[in-house]
Enzyme design. Sequence first.
Site, mmCIF file in Angstrom:
data_model
loop_
_atom_site.group_PDB
_atom_site.id
_atom_site.type_symbol
_atom_site.label_atom_id
_atom_site.label_comp_id
_atom_site.label_asym_id
_atom_site.label_seq_id
_atom_site.Cartn_x
_atom_site.Cartn_y
_atom_site.Cartn_z
ATOM 1 N N PHE A 236 -8.676 0.953 10.177
ATOM 2 C CA PHE A 236 -10.128 1.128 10.105
ATOM 3 C C PHE A 236 -10.792 -0.150 10.629
ATOM 4 O O PHE A 236 -10.416 -1.253 10.230
ATOM 5 C CB PHE A 236 -10.518 1.385 8.645
ATOM 6 N N ASP B 131 -3.660 -1.287 2.681
ATOM 7 C CA ASP B 131 -4.961 -0.720 2.353
ATOM 8 C C ASP B 131 -4.733 0.746 1.977
ATOM 9 O O ASP B 131 -4.185 1.530 2.767
ATOM 10 C CB ASP B 131 -5.903 -0.848 3.560
ATOM 11 N N ARG C 274 -12.298 16.679 11.219
ATOM 12 C CA ARG C 274 -11.367 16.211 10.194
ATOM 13 C C ARG C 274 -11.652 16.903 8.868
ATOM 14 O O ARG C 274 -12.810 17.113 8.497
ATOM 15 C CB ARG C 274 -11.586 14.700 10.075
ATOM 16 N N TYR D 23 -14.448 5.583 -3.771
ATOM 17 C CA TYR D 23 -15.430 6.651 -3.522
ATOM 18 C C TYR D 23 -14.874 7.773 -2.681
ATOM 19 O O TYR D 23 -15.552 8.767 -2.464
ATOM 20 C CB TYR D 23 -16.708 6.091 -2.891
ATOM 21 N N LYS D 24 -13.644 7.631 -2.180
ATOM 22 C CA LYS D 24 -13.054 8.701 -1.379
ATOM 23 C C LYS D 24 -12.331 9.652 -2.329
ATOM 24 O O LYS D 24 -12.959 10.335 -3.114
ATOM 25 C CB LYS D 24 -12.170 8.097 -0.287
HETATM 26 C C1 LIG Z 1 -13.417 3.602 3.954
HETATM 27 C C2 LIG Z 1 -12.682 2.406 4.431
HETATM 28 C C3 LIG Z 1 -13.266 1.123 4.394
HETATM 29 C C4 LIG Z 1 -14.700 0.925 3.942
HETATM 30 O O1 LIG Z 1 -14.913 -0.338 3.408
HETATM 31 P P1 LIG Z 1 -16.193 -0.614 2.496
HETATM 32 O O2 LIG Z 1 -16.237 -2.072 2.362
HETATM 33 O O3 LIG Z 1 -15.980 0.107 1.192
HETATM 34 O O4 LIG Z 1 -17.383 -0.057 3.196
HETATM 35 C C5 LIG Z 1 -12.493 0.032 4.770
HETATM 36 N N1 LIG Z 1 -11.224 0.197 5.187
HETATM 37 C C6 LIG Z 1 -10.635 1.414 5.273
HETATM 38 C C7 LIG Z 1 -9.217 1.536 5.718
HETATM 39 C C8 LIG Z 1 -11.358 2.551 4.918
HETATM 40 O O5 LIG Z 1 -10.796 3.755 5.009
#
Ligand SMILES: *Cc1c(COP(=O)(O)O)cnc(C)c1O
Length: 393
Positions: A109, A180, A352, A205-206
């Site tokens: 990400f 992660d 998705r 939150y996911k």
């Molecule tokens: C959703 C996601 C994020 C989002 O980070 P926030 O700081 O919570 O906005 C970061 N890394 C990955 C791999 C994600 O899937």
Amino acid sequence: MIPKRDAFLLPEGQAYLDGNSLGPLPAAAPARMEEVMRSEWGEMAVTGWNRAGWMALPETLGNRIAPLIGAGPGEVIVGETLSIRLWQALAAALQLTDRKVVLTDSGNFPSDLYMAEGLLQQLGQGHELRVVAPEEVAGALTEEVGVLMLTEVDYRIGRRHDMAALTAAAHDTGALALWDLAHSAGAVDVDLRGCGADFAVGCTYKYLNGGPGAPAFLWAAPRHHGALHNALPGWLGHAAPFDFELEHRPAPGIRGMRVGTPSILAMAALDAAMDAWEGVDMAEIRAASLRLSERFIAGVEAACPDLTLASPRDPGQRGSQVSFRHPESYAICQALIARGVVGDFRAPDLVRFGITPLYIDEAEIDRAIAALAEVMQGRLWDDSAYATRAAVT
Ligand SMILES: *Cc1c(COP(=O)(O)O)cnc(C)c1O
């Protein structure tokens, strides 16, 4: 079997296949928020920090998440955002090695890459963020690599790395492994301790359904707890914050990774979400997720030859989402939403779907297949109403 459907207030009339982006509202959360606001914030005001246990929430919530990711009590701390937790975890890992290369992959990400790059620049010690293709990670684990930093499940296509094998390979070359779990926690059966990982971070939150912007978590293997480096040493990671000493003296263990004042209202919603997770066996969730995913892929491929499966076909290499490619994916996604089937679009050409057996079952999967078939066979996506992109896709 949908073990916990009643524990959620799902959007009315929808097949919600976007729990990988934002989990739905736990049914108990509104009343919990109301109670925390009125009985705790309202009645106790500042004494709530002690009387309502607010100050301990980062640890108590961490202990509730721990069983879902193969961690033990006292190993997970909740708070801040995932991007910030990634910065902290990477900085802590780098403190344990003299090597200068952080290895990651191009499926990661972007925020993880940006934060890592920012940290490495800030350190000013000649570190390098090395980005290779996901399938090239194992081969790129040279003796230069100090930290292997990966997101286990790819946010776009759901490709799942072999966490145990890559952690072992990293350790064989003398590197640390930082994972992660943004698309893993609550989605797949993670076993941090079993894999021997060093650090992990994730958001709530996911798949965990903690609410929009819910706080993130950080895990460190107990073997590192004696020398945990906190690159963001805010006062609440201090051993005695209310002594207001001028020098930062870290709290022992995972508590030393705290930064600032915890977001109590957000944590109340997350606590309600964790009630829904109570007693859930991740192996069962994983089995149901694979069963539903296989059904979805087979149904879509049979009905929609124009959609190409972007996710790995091998279930062992897939997380809990299924993505398809099509040049008109954005419009396809909008046409689906207009029919009450909520997935999402990921640039440039992916549609998705999150498979979340905690609260969906075959009925939603079949409805999504039918809606996709209708949209594709009738070219219903080809409508100017579906062409304009919103700011958040
Ligand atoms: C959703 C996601 C994020 C989002 O980070 P926030 O700081 O919570 O906005 C970061 N890394 C990955 C791999 C994600 O899937």
